[in-house]
Write an enzyme that holds these catalytic residues in place. Sequence first.
Site, PDB file in Angstrom:
ATOM      1  N   HIS A  75      37.694  20.917 -11.880  1.00 54.65           N
ATOM      2  CA  HIS A  75      38.013  19.750 -11.057  1.00 54.65           C
ATOM      3  C   HIS A  75      38.468  20.132  -9.656  1.00 54.65           C
ATOM      4  CE1 HIS A  75      42.289  20.336 -12.440  1.00 54.65           C
ATOM      5  NE2 HIS A  75      42.544  19.853 -11.249  1.00 54.65           N
ATOM      6  N   ASP A 124      37.275  22.751 -18.153  1.00 53.95           N
ATOM      7  CA  ASP A 124      37.879  22.689 -16.823  1.00 53.95           C
ATOM      8  C   ASP A 124      37.990  24.074 -16.181  1.00 53.95           C
ATOM      9  OD1 ASP A 124      38.816  21.324 -14.637  1.00 53.95           O
ATOM     10  OD2 ASP A 124      40.907  21.305 -15.287  1.00 53.95           O
ATOM     11  N   SER A 181      46.588  23.569  -9.750  1.00 53.10           N
ATOM     12  CA  SER A 181      45.398  23.609 -10.586  1.00 53.10           C
ATOM     13  C   SER A 181      44.517  24.811 -10.241  1.00 53.10           C
ATOM     14  CB  SER A 181      44.575  22.331 -10.401  1.00 53.10           C
ATOM     15  OG  SER A 181      45.272  21.213 -10.885  1.00 53.10           O
TER      16      SER A 181
END
Length: 313
Positions: A64, A94, A170
């Site tokens: 993402h 992910d 992230s």
Amino acid sequence: MGYMDKDIAPQNDGALINAYSQSIAAAVDIVGPAVSRIERVGGRQGHGSGFAISPDGLIITNSHVVDDAKAVRITTPDGFVTEGRVLGRDVDTDIALIRANTSTGAWAKLGDSQRLRRGHIAIAIGNPLGFEWTVTAGIVSALGRSMRAASGRLMEDVIQTDAALNPGNSGGPLVSSGGEVIGVNTAVIQGAQSIAFAVASNTANFVVSEILRYGQVRRAFIGIAGDTIVLPRRVALAAGTTQTTSVRIRRVEPDGPAAKGGLQDGDYILAIGGVDDIVRLMDGSRIGRDTEILVFSVAGRIEKKILLPMARS
């Protein structure tokens, strides 16, 4: 009656705290230089973190973080800026893999997440909320968690930690006290405190290997849609199983492996406890291999079916 040994020396809390601090600092010194800021080039703007895993510029981040970008801008802690191309991304875990145009210098080692225990030190390094190369520390709160990826698929073997994470973390590494990457930071629960998640390093290692070899992560496909349901007691007794849940097939895709193997709408799959278990077993190793599935058919019989899973497009 017991007695107290007056010769026992009191514990030196200061020494313990110092040892804890030194272990974290040492781990950060090892992995920190390998952590980069990742920004999308072209398309929608966005940024996150990533870390190099080889001296030739292979970088892991979150799927993402790169989104649909083909190229990214990479900034290292010493201010070096280069670009890189996205080699592949796997929405189901992910994880994305980037190849930098030039070497980014330092690189980190992926550790064995199977060796983790609850209570182990967990150190997160990344770029949260624009504060570059921030370090937070906590512990491994739980292992083997499951959570839904953006694709809807269940991610297995997720690490839960209480190391503080925020947007921008992230794709950054979750690091052990020994200076090995044990996870890839991926998500936080909004509104909750001290609950964050990381994709286990062993999962990341598998995804990287698949992308380097095939350009994508291969998964098997049998062509059904199903629902996890409470297994009727009469069916469990007939099958001689103690499981309480099963999968009832809602739809069989025409000309798919399930249809060719004789599965029908309304069949109960008994050999596997739920849809997510089926998904976990349908990895690339099943492609083109006979797979036996035990069902309670709509005809009211316990039957064994042989399917030949295909590669999922």
